[in-house]
Design a protein around this motif. Structure first.
Motif, PDB file in Angstrom:
ATOM      1  N   VAL A  22       0.842  -1.206   0.000  1.00  0.00           N
ATOM      2  CA  VAL A  22       0.000   0.000   0.000  1.00  0.00           C
ATOM      3  C   VAL A  22       0.874   1.251   0.000  1.00  0.00           C
ATOM      4  N   VAL A  23       1.864   1.287   0.867  1.00  0.00           N
ATOM      5  CA  VAL A  23       2.756   2.448   0.946  1.00  0.00           C
ATOM      6  C   VAL A  23       3.406   2.701  -0.406  1.00  0.00           C
ATOM      7  N   ARG A  24       3.872   1.627  -1.022  1.00  0.00           N
ATOM      8  CA  ARG A  24       4.533   1.773  -2.325  1.00  0.00           C
ATOM      9  C   ARG A  24       3.551   2.218  -3.407  1.00  0.00           C
ATOM     10  N   LEU A  25       2.343   1.653  -3.391  1.00  0.00           N
ATOM     11  CA  LEU A  25       1.325   2.070  -4.363  1.00  0.00           C
ATOM     12  C   LEU A  25       1.003   3.554  -4.221  1.00  0.00           C
ATOM     13  N   LYS A  26       0.859   4.003  -2.986  1.00  0.00           N
ATOM     14  CA  LYS A  26       0.535   5.413  -2.751  1.00  0.00           C
ATOM     15  C   LYS A  26       1.687   6.324  -3.172  1.00  0.00           C
ATOM     16  N   THR A  27       2.912   5.835  -3.067  1.00  0.00           N
ATOM     17  CA  THR A  27       4.066   6.607  -3.528  1.00  0.00           C
ATOM     18  C   THR A  27       4.078   6.676  -5.048  1.00  0.00           C
ATOM     19  N   ASP A  28       3.863   5.529  -5.690  1.00  0.00           N
ATOM     20  CA  ASP A  28       3.897   5.463  -7.151  1.00  0.00           C
ATOM     21  C   ASP A  28       2.673   6.109  -7.790  1.00  0.00           C
TER      22      ASP A  28
END
Length: 177
Positions: A123-129
């Motif tokens: 989730v953290v990575r998706l929100k960053t990307d």
């Protein structure tokens, strides 16, 4: 040693005596650190299984150029390892989740915590990307990634082939592009 035995024989198929023999220790020494088999099992999940998920699944996603690249790397690494080992014994987290989650609430919570940490990293990575992605969509997509791996690993174990992981990787690459 206990983690390997649980992976090979299952938690219920592994006795404390099996662990004592494999560790070439005494029952007293083992019981000094783990009063019960359950305490040992919970420690294996918290210390060994969680660390393995961190290293093999979370780290590639967190350090890749994109979430898609990280998921692809993770799945390719797992498939390559399965091919090299020429045996698929399954995912330690999945195996313990399937065996123990209905039997004991402490085990259910322990495996759920590891799954939650894994999903949250995605989730953290998706929100960053993808900053425009809603929190609920990111949660759902992260669940899809983890569930795809988990199901593909179960299929790989049943077929003794890494192909279900590769098929999932191909489809997740389309979704995460």
């Amino acid at each position: 040693m206990a983690a390997a035995l649980f992976q090979q024989n299952g938690y219920n198929g592994t006795s404390i005596q099996d662990v004592v023999q494999a560790a070439t220790t005494t029952g007293g020494a083992l019981h000094h650190h783990f009063a019960t088999k359950k305490a040992l099992g919970l420690a294996v999940i918290a210390e060994r299984v969680a660390a393995e998920v961190q290293e093999t699944a979370i780290k590639p996603v967190s350090t890749a150029a994109s979430v898609g690249e990280g998921v692809a790397t993770f799945l390719d690494n797992v498939a390559t390892t399965l091919d090299r080992n020429q045996v698929v014994s399954g995912c330690p987290l999945n195996n313990l989740a399937l065996e123990l989650s209905l039997a004991d609430s402490d085990f259910r919570q322990a495996v759920s915590t590891v799954f939650d940490e894994w999903r949250e990293a995605i989730v953290v990575r998706l929100k960053t990307d993808r900053p425009a992605m809603s929190a609920s969509d990111a949660q759902d997509l992260a669940t899809l990634v983890v569930a795809s791996y988990s199901g593909a690993m179960a299929m790989a174990k049943a077929s003794q082939s890494a192909e279900p992981l590769r098929a999932s990787a191909r489809q997740l690459a389309l979704v995460l592009a």
